[in-house]
Design a protein around this motif. Structure first.
Motif, PDB file in Angstrom:
ATOM      1  N   GLY A  42      -9.512  -1.663   1.254  1.00  0.00           N
ATOM      2  CA  GLY A  42     -10.171  -2.604   2.152  1.00  0.00           C
ATOM      3  C   GLY A  42      -9.273  -3.312   3.146  1.00  0.00           C
ATOM      4  N   TRP A  43      -8.043  -2.804   3.325  1.00  0.00           N
ATOM      5  CA  TRP A  43      -7.167  -3.389   4.341  1.00  0.00           C
ATOM      6  C   TRP A  43      -7.550  -2.849   5.717  1.00  0.00           C
ATOM      7  N   ARG A  44      -7.407  -3.643   6.726  1.00  0.00           N
ATOM      8  CA  ARG A  44      -7.805  -3.226   8.076  1.00  0.00           C
ATOM      9  C   ARG A  44      -6.833  -2.247   8.714  1.00  0.00           C
ATOM     10  N   SER A  45      -5.617  -2.207   8.226  1.00  0.00           N
ATOM     11  CA  SER A  45      -4.632  -1.265   8.764  1.00  0.00           C
ATOM     12  C   SER A  45      -3.562  -1.007   7.719  1.00  0.00           C
ATOM     13  N   ARG A  46      -2.844   0.111   7.894  1.00  0.00           N
ATOM     14  CA  ARG A  46      -1.741   0.451   6.993  1.00  0.00           C
ATOM     15  C   ARG A  46      -0.616  -0.583   7.085  1.00  0.00           C
ATOM     16  N   ALA A  47      -0.593  -1.339   8.186  1.00  0.00           N
ATOM     17  CA  ALA A  47       0.456  -2.339   8.366  1.00  0.00           C
ATOM     18  C   ALA A  47       0.417  -3.407   7.285  1.00  0.00           C
ATOM     19  N   ALA A  48      -0.731  -3.560   6.616  1.00  0.00           N
ATOM     20  CA  ALA A  48      -0.829  -4.542   5.531  1.00  0.00           C
ATOM     21  C   ALA A  48       0.241  -4.286   4.478  1.00  0.00           C
ATOM     22  N   PHE A  49       0.534  -3.019   4.219  1.00  0.00           N
ATOM     23  CA  PHE A  49       1.506  -2.682   3.183  1.00  0.00           C
ATOM     24  C   PHE A  49       2.927  -3.091   3.574  1.00  0.00           C
ATOM     25  N   LYS A  50       3.192  -3.189   4.874  1.00  0.00           N
ATOM     26  CA  LYS A  50       4.517  -3.633   5.308  1.00  0.00           C
ATOM     27  C   LYS A  50       4.751  -5.077   4.876  1.00  0.00           C
ATOM     28  N   PRO A 201       9.169   0.346   3.082  1.00  0.00           N
ATOM     29  CA  PRO A 201       8.801   1.750   2.878  1.00  0.00           C
ATOM     30  C   PRO A 201       7.566   2.173   3.670  1.00  0.00           C
ATOM     31  N   ALA A 202       6.632   1.238   3.909  1.00  0.00           N
ATOM     32  CA  ALA A 202       5.407   1.581   4.636  1.00  0.00           C
ATOM     33  C   ALA A 202       5.655   1.831   6.114  1.00  0.00           C
ATOM     34  N   SER A 203       6.816   1.437   6.597  1.00  0.00           N
ATOM     35  CA  SER A 203       7.166   1.720   7.986  1.00  0.00           C
ATOM     36  C   SER A 203       7.551   3.191   8.087  1.00  0.00           C
ATOM     37  N   ARG A 204       6.891   3.923   8.972  1.00  0.00           N
ATOM     38  CA  ARG A 204       7.133   5.360   9.055  1.00  0.00           C
ATOM     39  C   ARG A 204       8.608   5.669   9.299  1.00  0.00           C
ATOM     40  N   LYS A 205       9.099   6.713   8.633  1.00  0.00           N
ATOM     41  CA  LYS A 205      10.507   7.069   8.727  1.00  0.00           C
ATOM     42  C   LYS A 205      10.924   7.394  10.153  1.00  0.00           C
ATOM     43  N   ASP A 206       9.992   7.965  10.931  1.00  0.00           N
ATOM     44  CA  ASP A 206      10.344   8.327  12.296  1.00  0.00           C
ATOM     45  C   ASP A 206      10.152   7.176  13.273  1.00  0.00           C
ATOM     46  N   SER A 207       9.757   6.007  12.761  1.00  0.00           N
ATOM     47  CA  SER A 207       9.575   4.834  13.608  1.00  0.00           C
ATOM     48  C   SER A 207      10.890   4.083  13.743  1.00  0.00           C
ATOM     49  N   SER A 208      11.120   3.508  14.913  1.00  0.00           N
ATOM     50  CA  SER A 208      12.349   2.741  15.137  1.00  0.00           C
ATOM     51  C   SER A 208      12.191   1.273  14.751  1.00  0.00           C
TER      52      SER A 208
END
Length: 232
Positions: A42-50, A201-208
């Motif tokens: 029920g989170w609005r975005s994956r960013a919640a996990f960050k 960890p929730a930040s994508r590996k290919d993200s800066s």
């Protein structure tokens, strides 16, 4: 099979009018376990996990009473705050519309506008003890320009935090590869007891993207002292 239940090699057909970049984005979303988990919980975005992961590491939300969420849309970070610190008053701001969140005051306006800081402060019954920012400037495709535009937002967020935070408060903001610029890092070290960088960890590996975490705000009358700085 991936944790999302999809074959990681699965590809989307290029629909009429769909660009290759949008196809890549959709494929990444469909194969992203955090996206699936966010929907399931029920989170609005994956960013919640960050924010969840940053809180687990730094204890950001423990005892939080007043929280300001800069760049609140679509609302995932404020959802986390409400779940982990239900006693906290929360106010958020974003240029983009954000669906209502129970217990959160939301302003649809530009954080860079002159009237924004007063609006945010006025929505709380005292100084915030946590300012969180997941803001990033819209990219134009030029790496240096994109970096400078986002760092401009970070600088404004830092200024707001230093002006409004209660003593002992904390500040979290998204930055990018290379971390916080030198001058800004020194300002944070001068005003907070600890300043660290982390990539959840929730930040994508290919993200800066990285995040700067400043804790133990000294207060506006505190003497300047060197703070610890450790990149994790």
């Amino acid at each position: 099979m991936s944790r999302s239940g999809r074959d990681p090699r699965e590809r989307l057909k290029t629909g009429k009018g769909r660009t290759q970049s949008s196809v890549r984005w959709l494929s990444r979303q469909l194969n992203d376990p955090y996206v699936k988990q966010a929907k399931a919980e029920g989170w609005r975005s994956r960013a919640a996990f960050k924010l969840i992961e940053l809180d687990e590491k730094f204890g950001l939300l423990k005892g939080a009473k007043r929280v300001v969420d800069l760049g609140i849309a679509p609302g995932g970070w404020s959802q986390v705050v409400r779940k982990k610190a239900p006693q906290a008053a929360v106010v958020g701001i974003d240029l983009l519309p954000t669906d209502p969140i129970d217990g959160v005051t939301i302003f649809e306006m530009d954080f860079m506008a002159d009237e924004a800081p007063a609006a945010l402060e006025g929505a709380l019954d005292g100084p915030p003890d946590l300012v969180i920012s997941d803001m990033a400037a819209n990219t134009v495709g030029h790496k240096q320009t994109d970096h400078l535009r986002t760092m401009g937002l970070v600088e404004t967020a830092v200024d707001f935090a230093i002006t409004t935070l209660a003593p002992g408060g904390a500040f979290v903001a998204k930055v990018f590869a290379g971390g916080t610029d030198g001058d800004l890092l020194q300002i944070l070290k001068k005003n907070f007891r600890t300043v660290k960088h982390a990539k959840p960890p929730a930040s994508r590996k290919d993200s800066s993207e990285w995040y700067v975490i400043a804790q133990g705000f000294k207060g506006r009358s505190a003497p300047a002292a060197e703070a610890a700085d450790e990149d994790d």
